[in-house]
Design an enzyme around this catalytic site. Structure first.
Site, mmCIF file in Angstrom:
data_model
loop_
_atom_site.group_PDB
_atom_site.id
_atom_site.type_symbol
_atom_site.label_atom_id
_atom_site.label_comp_id
_atom_site.label_asym_id
_atom_site.label_seq_id
_atom_site.Cartn_x
_atom_site.Cartn_y
_atom_site.Cartn_z
ATOM 1 N N HIS A 61 0.902 -1.153 0.000
ATOM 2 C CA HIS A 61 0.000 0.000 0.000
ATOM 3 C C HIS A 61 0.938 1.199 0.000
ATOM 4 O O HIS A 61 1.413 1.631 1.070
ATOM 5 C CB HIS A 61 -0.886 0.041 1.238
ATOM 6 C CG HIS A 61 -1.622 -1.241 1.519
ATOM 7 N ND1 HIS A 61 -2.741 -1.621 0.809
ATOM 8 C CD2 HIS A 61 -1.401 -2.231 2.421
ATOM 9 C CE1 HIS A 61 -3.177 -2.780 1.277
ATOM 10 N NE2 HIS A 61 -2.378 -3.176 2.252
ATOM 11 N N TYR A 124 -6.632 0.499 -2.658
ATOM 12 C CA TYR A 124 -8.022 0.766 -2.292
ATOM 13 C C TYR A 124 -8.346 2.244 -2.155
ATOM 14 O O TYR A 124 -9.480 2.616 -1.883
ATOM 15 C CB TYR A 124 -8.439 0.003 -1.036
ATOM 16 C CG TYR A 124 -7.579 0.189 0.199
ATOM 17 C CD1 TYR A 124 -7.708 1.310 1.001
ATOM 18 C CD2 TYR A 124 -6.673 -0.804 0.578
ATOM 19 C CE1 TYR A 124 -6.941 1.448 2.148
ATOM 20 C CE2 TYR A 124 -5.901 -0.665 1.719
ATOM 21 C CZ TYR A 124 -6.032 0.461 2.500
ATOM 22 O OH TYR A 124 -5.282 0.607 3.636
ATOM 23 N N HIS A 233 -6.786 -9.914 1.526
ATOM 24 C CA HIS A 233 -6.304 -9.976 2.916
ATOM 25 C C HIS A 233 -7.111 -11.053 3.632
ATOM 26 O O HIS A 233 -8.342 -11.005 3.595
ATOM 27 C CB HIS A 233 -6.616 -8.681 3.668
ATOM 28 C CG HIS A 233 -5.818 -7.481 3.281
ATOM 29 N ND1 HIS A 233 -6.401 -6.248 3.086
ATOM 30 C CD2 HIS A 233 -4.481 -7.286 3.128
ATOM 31 C CE1 HIS A 233 -5.466 -5.346 2.816
ATOM 32 N NE2 HIS A 233 -4.291 -5.947 2.818
ATOM 33 N N GLU A 236 -5.679 -12.063 9.076
ATOM 34 C CA GLU A 236 -4.541 -11.305 9.613
ATOM 35 C C GLU A 236 -4.687 -11.118 11.122
ATOM 36 O O GLU A 236 -3.697 -11.132 11.845
ATOM 37 C CB GLU A 236 -4.463 -9.931 8.918
ATOM 38 C CG GLU A 236 -3.298 -9.068 9.429
ATOM 39 C CD GLU A 236 -3.180 -7.715 8.740
ATOM 40 O OE1 GLU A 236 -4.111 -7.349 7.990
ATOM 41 O OE2 GLU A 236 -2.168 -7.033 8.962
ATOM 42 N N HIS A 270 -1.278 -12.452 4.076
ATOM 43 C CA HIS A 270 -1.084 -12.695 5.516
ATOM 44 C C HIS A 270 -1.323 -14.169 5.859
ATOM 45 O O HIS A 270 -0.409 -14.880 6.202
ATOM 46 C CB HIS A 270 -1.923 -11.778 6.418
ATOM 47 C CG HIS A 270 -1.677 -10.321 6.183
ATOM 48 N ND1 HIS A 270 -0.423 -9.765 6.339
ATOM 49 C CD2 HIS A 270 -2.492 -9.317 5.772
ATOM 50 C CE1 HIS A 270 -0.485 -8.468 6.050
ATOM 51 N NE2 HIS A 270 -1.720 -8.176 5.705
ATOM 52 N N ASP A 321 4.065 -4.484 2.387
ATOM 53 C CA ASP A 321 2.796 -4.051 2.961
ATOM 54 C C ASP A 321 2.806 -2.597 3.439
ATOM 55 O O ASP A 321 2.648 -1.683 2.638
ATOM 56 C CB ASP A 321 2.423 -5.033 4.093
ATOM 57 C CG ASP A 321 0.989 -4.892 4.565
ATOM 58 O OD1 ASP A 321 0.293 -3.981 4.100
ATOM 59 O OD2 ASP A 321 0.554 -5.692 5.419
HETATM 60 ZN ZN LIG Z 1 -2.336 -4.969 3.287
#
Ligand SMILES: [Zn+2]
Length: 457
Positions: A61, A124, A233, A236, A270, A321
């Site tokens: 991200h 996102y 995802h 996690e 994850h 990440d």
């Molecule tokens: Zn992530």
């Protein structure tokens, strides 16, 4: 330059060091020839050190780079993933397309320095700060693609399905307004990216998580797509596992295995909290996992069942990440150290019975091929047909100085810190030379963006 010929004293081919290697990049930016045991042809560029293939950073991200190092104070009774997320959203709500491009350009140079030549953006952040769509819905995607093109790193964009705040919360929270999409919107973003024709850009899709997407939308998305990567995802946090169990009667990975249905397109990011039955089911499906050790450590997620995933032969890529670290040797080191601390053993990831006593080589080998698949490539590494990427090791770096050639990968991962990658080639073009980006230094624009972002915080 394309069509170039290189000679390396040694190179990592098919999971081992080969000596005296000639590599020729074709005009299409792929390897046209890779041969060991040859003297250097007169017209070849002689590379300054041993050569490794570049690795894929399979989970990024980029905007969270603006946040690295800035959430390390506990301001209330407890601090966990969810309080971190609230603080992360404050950056997500402010960042402009120009700031995102500046932050991403800095990040991508750091990733090149850290040995990555391709990055998967789990993207996102779609809309303007007030939640309204930009006139071009791909505005923030182009900010990332422009940064990657400027710097010369490959990019796999994964527009994210993000619909709701939780299993029992059918709409998004106000502070999630920049993320809102449905399956049709994600498919439109994906088509726009695919049509762009940009040379180092690939496109897949992502689903934020089972808590953030409705089952019908997940089905629509994967049912509408061909052979492209689908990232999600999953598992996690224990709170997510518990919510999923309460809402569906199944654990998240169990739900995916039963309902997705999983196949080799799927990448489970994850996959921290798993049972042996879930690992078996993923192993049978062909899906991969993407482990992000430094972020999972930073956020207190927990430790993935690394021996279980390795034993099941599940493709295992790595991701940086939230970008608290930006180099794959550090991710692999953390991956192994977590297991050593847990099991009070050493070299947990090695498999001497399978002829693989070197921890670093086993983890690197897994992450190499799995990363290529996660980014949407049919082949990856120093082989004919794969993209012409390579890393030249700096054997003058203190961490590698005097290390016997066959132990270079071990020292690269387990003797730190250092600046091990001297030169980086992506698609037949140099992106990093003598540790410096070939493109303009992204530092000043990054510093200016950080100052603006944080002065309004
Ligand atoms: Zn992530």
């Amino acid at each position: 330059m394309n069509g170039d010929l290189f000679w390396a004293p040694r190179a990592w081919i098919d999971g081992r060091w080969a000596e005296s290697v000639v590599l020729r990049a074709g005009d299409d930016g792929s390897w046209a020839d890779v041969q060991a045991g040859l003297t250097a042809p007169p017209q070849a560029q002689v590379l300054a050190g041993a050569v490794l293939p570049g690795l894929v950073d399979a989970h990024s991200h980029a905007f969270q780079r603006a946040f690295a190092g800035l959430s390390e104070r506990r301001e209330s009774e407890s601090d966990d993933f969810w309080s971190w997320r609230d603080r992360m959203y404050r950056v997500a709500l402010r960042i402009t397309p120009e700031q995102l491009r500046a932050v991403a350009a800095m990040l991508y140079v750091e990733l090149l320095r850290g040995g990555y030549t391709q990055v998967c953006e789990f993207h996102y952040l779609q809309h303007a700060p007030d939640g309204r769509p930009y006139p071009d819905p791909l505005t923030l995607s182009w900010a990332l693609a422009d940064a990657a093109a400027d710097v010369g790193i490959g990019l796999t964009m994964l527009p994210v399905l993000y619909q709701r705040a939780g299993f029992a919360q059918p709409v998004l929270r106000e502070d999630q307004r920049r993320f809102a999409t449905d399956a049709d919107a994600v498919l439109a973003l994906h088509r726009g990216l695919q049509r762009s024709g940009r040379p180092l850009l690939k496109a897949g899709v992502a689903i934020h998580s089972l808590r953030a997407a409705a089952p019908a939308s997940i089905a629509q998305l994967h049912g509408s797509l061909g052979d492209v990567p689908i990232h999600i995802h999953v598992a996690e946090q224990m709170a997510e596992v518990d919510d999923c169990l309460r809402s569906t009667g199944l654990r998240p990975i169990e739900w995916l295995a039963r309902h997705a249905p999983l196949d080799a397109r799927w990448q489970l990011v994850h996959a921290t909290h798993s049972t042996p039955q879930e690992i078996d089911a993923v192993g049978r499906s062909g899906a991969g996992v993407v482990i992000c050790p430094s972020t999972e450590g930073n956020l207190g997620d927990g430790l993935a069942d690394l021996p279980g995933w390795l034993q099941a032969g599940v493709p295992m890529a790595i991701g940086s990440d939230s970008h608290v670290t930006r180099a794959w040797p550090e991710e692999l080191r953390w991956l192994e150290y977590g297991q050593r601390l847990l099991h009070r053993q050493r070299n947990v990831s090695a498999a001497p019975a399978e002829g693989q006593p070197a921890t670093a080589a086993r983890l690197f080998g897994r992450a190499l091929g799995a990363g290529g698949t996660a980014a949407g490539f049919k082949s990856w590494g120093l082989q004919v047909g794969a993209r012409a990427d390579l890393l030249v090791l700096d054997t003058q770096d203190a961490a590698l100085l005097g290390i016997p050639a066959e132990r270079l990968l071990d020292a690269l991962v387990f003797s730190s810190p250092g600046q091990p990658f001297r030169d980086v080639l992506v698609a037949g073009r140099w992106a990093l030379r003598a540790h410096r980006p070939v493109a303009a230094d992204p530092g000043p624009a990054f510093a200016a963006a950080m100052q603006t972002l944080w002065s309004s915080a």
